[in-house]
Enzyme design. Structure first.
Site, PDB file in Angstrom:
ATOM      1  N   HIS A  24       0.856  -1.145   0.012  1.00  0.00           N
ATOM      2  CA  HIS A  24      -0.106   0.029   0.040  1.00  0.00           C
ATOM      3  C   HIS A  24       0.841   1.196   0.153  1.00  0.00           C
ATOM      4  O   HIS A  24       0.502   2.274  -0.609  1.00  0.00           O
ATOM      5  CB  HIS A  24      -0.945   0.061   1.211  1.00  0.00           C
ATOM      6  N   LYS A  48     -16.463  -4.689   9.142  1.00  0.00           N
ATOM      7  CA  LYS A  48     -15.296  -4.069   9.894  1.00  0.00           C
ATOM      8  C   LYS A  48     -16.072  -2.686  10.356  1.00  0.00           C
ATOM      9  O   LYS A  48     -16.429  -1.668   9.934  1.00  0.00           O
ATOM     10  CB  LYS A  48     -14.268  -3.255   8.621  1.00  0.00           C
ATOM     11  N   ARG A  96      -1.959  -6.429  -8.511  1.00  0.00           N
ATOM     12  CA  ARG A  96      -0.919  -7.571  -8.299  1.00  0.00           C
ATOM     13  C   ARG A  96      -0.975  -8.505  -9.360  1.00  0.00           C
ATOM     14  O   ARG A  96       0.004  -8.903  -9.726  1.00  0.00           O
ATOM     15  CB  ARG A  96      -0.960  -8.147  -6.714  1.00  0.00           C
ATOM     16  N   SER A 133      -2.555  -8.081   2.701  1.00  0.00           N
ATOM     17  CA  SER A 133      -3.008  -7.707   4.076  1.00  0.00           C
ATOM     18  C   SER A 133      -3.444  -9.154   4.517  1.00  0.00           C
ATOM     19  O   SER A 133      -2.878  -9.598   5.852  1.00  0.00           O
ATOM     20  CB  SER A 133      -3.970  -6.917   4.333  1.00  0.00           C
TER      21      SER A 133
END
Ligand code: ADP
Length: 151
Positions: A24, A48, A96, A133
């Site tokens: 990040h 979350k 990615r 993550s």
């Protein structure tokens, strides 16, 4: 939410950042070659809670203390609405893999339809392409030292 950016070269960099990794941080630094300001936006949702997102945001703020070109906010709205609120003309994201690519293409296309906003996608640096993550969380759960993956 406290962002007050108004310049046209502002980008929102939205994500879960659970946690915020070197991958990040690399997108932020490279994004700053194109943008005057980047608003890192930590999303909160049913999965979350706001408290977790606030804690994540605070940790990211500590990383970028003394960097006025980087702002960190927590948000629960659509990313395009946040972008409008903070005066950002762009959404910054990273890719990615092919899997990321498909997801990011869909997101960018929905966001474009919703508000006309441009998404700017940076490919990850090869050495950071395997860093996620979720991988960091898993290693941490096994008691491994994850500090080499964090800024
Ligand atoms: P989200 O849950 O919205 O995908 P993440 O926090 O996982 O949020 O990621 C935020 C953005 O950062 C995404 O665009 C993701 O593809 C990108 N990203 C995550 N890790 C890397 C990395 N190692 N290199 C480049 N981009 C990355």
């Amino acid at each position: 939410m406290t962002a007050t950016s108004t310049g046209s070269r502002t980008a929102v960099f939205p994500g879960s950042f659970n946690p915020f990794t070197l991958g990040h941080a690399d997108i932020v630094e490279r994004g700053l070659k194109m943008f005057d300001k980047i608003v890192i936006a930590v999303g909160c949702n049913i999965n979350k809670p706001r408290g977790d997102a606030e804690a994540a945001a605070e940790a990211i703020r500590r990383i970028y203390r003394g960097r006025p070109e980087i702002e960190v906010v927590v948000y629960s709205s659509l990313t395009v609405r946040l972008a409008e609120e903070v005066g950002a003309g762009f959404i910054l994201r990273g890719v990615r893999t092919v899997k990321d690519f498909e997801y990011e293409r869909e997101l960018a296309s929905v966001n474009m339809q919703l508000s006309g906003i441009e998404s700017v996608i940076l490919f990850s640096r090869p050495e950071l392409a395997a860093l996620s993550s979720s991988m960091v969380r898993e290693l941490a759960a096994y008691g491994e030292d994850v500090t080499p993956f964090l800024p």
